[in-house]
Design a protein around this motif. Structure first.
Motif, mmCIF file in Angstrom:
data_model
loop_
_atom_site.group_PDB
_atom_site.id
_atom_site.type_symbol
_atom_site.label_atom_id
_atom_site.label_comp_id
_atom_site.label_asym_id
_atom_site.label_seq_id
_atom_site.Cartn_x
_atom_site.Cartn_y
_atom_site.Cartn_z
ATOM 1 N N PRO A 4 -6.348 -41.494 -1.954
ATOM 2 C CA PRO A 4 -6.049 -42.370 -0.821
ATOM 3 C C PRO A 4 -7.315 -43.114 -0.387
ATOM 4 N N VAL A 5 -7.166 -44.360 -0.017
ATOM 5 C CA VAL A 5 -8.295 -45.178 0.417
ATOM 6 C C VAL A 5 -8.015 -45.716 1.808
ATOM 7 N N GLU A 6 -8.883 -45.309 2.759
ATOM 8 C CA GLU A 6 -8.729 -45.747 4.133
ATOM 9 C C GLU A 6 -9.484 -47.047 4.378
ATOM 10 N N SER A 7 -9.037 -47.798 5.397
ATOM 11 C CA SER A 7 -9.742 -48.992 5.853
ATOM 12 C C SER A 7 -9.383 -49.231 7.320
ATOM 13 N N GLY A 8 -10.209 -50.048 7.978
ATOM 14 C CA GLY A 8 -9.883 -50.449 9.339
ATOM 15 C C GLY A 8 -10.719 -49.808 10.428
ATOM 16 N N GLY A 9 -11.621 -48.917 10.074
ATOM 17 C CA GLY A 9 -12.467 -48.302 11.096
ATOM 18 C C GLY A 9 -13.512 -49.277 11.605
ATOM 19 N N GLY A 10 -14.256 -48.842 12.625
ATOM 20 C CA GLY A 10 -15.308 -49.691 13.160
ATOM 21 C C GLY A 10 -15.685 -49.304 14.566
ATOM 22 N N LEU A 11 -16.409 -50.210 15.207
ATOM 23 C CA LEU A 11 -16.872 -50.015 16.585
ATOM 24 C C LEU A 11 -15.984 -50.809 17.525
ATOM 25 N N VAL A 12 -15.525 -50.163 18.582
ATOM 26 C CA VAL A 12 -14.655 -50.822 19.550
ATOM 27 C C VAL A 12 -15.013 -50.322 20.945
ATOM 28 N N GLN A 13 -14.816 -51.177 21.933
ATOM 29 C CA GLN A 13 -15.098 -50.788 23.315
ATOM 30 C C GLN A 13 -13.968 -49.921 23.866
ATOM 31 N N PRO A 14 -14.261 -49.098 24.850
ATOM 32 C CA PRO A 14 -13.190 -48.315 25.496
ATOM 33 C C PRO A 14 -12.073 -49.226 25.992
ATOM 34 N N GLY A 15 -10.849 -48.784 25.750
ATOM 35 C CA GLY A 15 -9.686 -49.580 26.099
ATOM 36 C C GLY A 15 -9.222 -50.514 24.993
ATOM 37 N N GLY A 16 -10.014 -50.622 23.952
ATOM 38 C CA GLY A 16 -9.673 -51.504 22.838
ATOM 39 C C GLY A 16 -8.717 -50.864 21.851
ATOM 40 N N SER A 17 -8.444 -51.594 20.766
ATOM 41 C CA SER A 17 -7.486 -51.166 19.752
ATOM 42 C C SER A 17 -8.079 -51.300 18.358
ATOM 43 N N ARG A 19 -6.572 -50.655 14.071
ATOM 44 C CA ARG A 19 -5.484 -50.259 13.179
ATOM 45 C C ARG A 19 -6.074 -49.768 11.875
ATOM 46 N N LEU A 20 -5.804 -48.520 11.557
ATOM 47 C CA LEU A 20 -6.253 -47.938 10.301
ATOM 48 C C LEU A 20 -5.141 -48.041 9.262
ATOM 49 N N ALA A 74 7.242 -48.483 0.130
ATOM 50 C CA ALA A 74 7.141 -49.363 -1.035
ATOM 51 C C ALA A 74 5.685 -49.553 -1.462
ATOM 52 N N LYS A 75 4.780 -49.436 -0.495
ATOM 53 C CA LYS A 75 3.351 -49.637 -0.765
ATOM 54 C C LYS A 75 2.571 -48.333 -0.780
ATOM 55 N N ASN A 76 3.250 -47.195 -0.593
ATOM 56 C CA ASN A 76 2.562 -45.898 -0.497
ATOM 57 C C ASN A 76 1.419 -45.956 0.502
ATOM 58 N N THR A 77 1.688 -46.553 1.642
ATOM 59 C CA THR A 77 0.661 -46.808 2.640
ATOM 60 C C THR A 77 1.071 -46.234 3.991
ATOM 61 N N VAL A 78 0.099 -45.660 4.685
ATOM 62 C CA VAL A 78 0.316 -45.165 6.041
ATOM 63 C C VAL A 78 -0.646 -45.885 6.969
ATOM 64 N N TYR A 79 -0.180 -46.129 8.180
ATOM 65 C CA TYR A 79 -0.961 -46.850 9.184
ATOM 66 C C TYR A 79 -1.121 -45.991 10.433
ATOM 67 N N LEU A 80 -2.189 -46.269 11.165
ATOM 68 C CA LEU A 80 -2.384 -45.635 12.462
ATOM 69 C C LEU A 80 -2.822 -46.727 13.438
ATOM 70 N N GLN A 81 -1.924 -47.112 14.318
ATOM 71 C CA GLN A 81 -2.245 -48.071 15.364
ATOM 72 C C GLN A 81 -2.789 -47.307 16.559
#
Length: 120
Positions: A4-17, A19-20, A74-81
């Motif tokens: 599995p290959v993750e993407s979407g991490g980073g730096l965000v301010q409190p209260g922000g959003s 999506r992984l 269909a894409k064998n993909t999982v997301y985390l909002q």
């Protein structure tokens, strides 16, 4: 081998959003459970959210109402909002999938992890 290959991490301010995303590829016949775990510095690895092949979801109490897990079979993909992020959400987030392989056996695979940092 399935990686599995993750993407979407980073730096965000409190209260922000953020999506992984996590895409699994390889000798996959069927994916049962897809899940996200996280591990902060000096902490154990905790389950954050899971989604089964039937769509049933489960969440860590502290993220309920803020995080949403979903999957695209269909894409064998999982997301985390992740919404309304808090500093205590800071951790390395890992994707894991439990799957049936083309050899007829069942396995679990883990991604390498993606860093999420919530800070002003």
């Amino acid at each position: 081998q399935v990686q599995p290959v993750e993407s979407g991490g980073g730096l965000v301010q409190p209260g922000g959003s953020l999506r992984l995303s996590c895409a699994a590829s390889g000798s996959i016949s069927y994916i049962y459970t897809m899940a996200w775990y996280r591990q902060g510095p000096g902490d154990q690895r905790d389950m954050v959210a899971t989604v089964g092949s039937d769509g049933n979801r489960d969440y860590l109490d502290s993220v309920k109402g803020r995080f949403t897990v979903s999957r695209d079979n269909a894409k064998n993909t999982v997301y985390l909002q992740m919404n309304s992020l808090k500093p205590e959400d800071t951790a390395v987030y890992y994707c894991t999938v439990r799957y049936g392989s083309l050899d007829g056996n069942e396995y679990r695979a883990w991604g390498q992890g993606t860093q999420v940092t919530v800070s002003s």
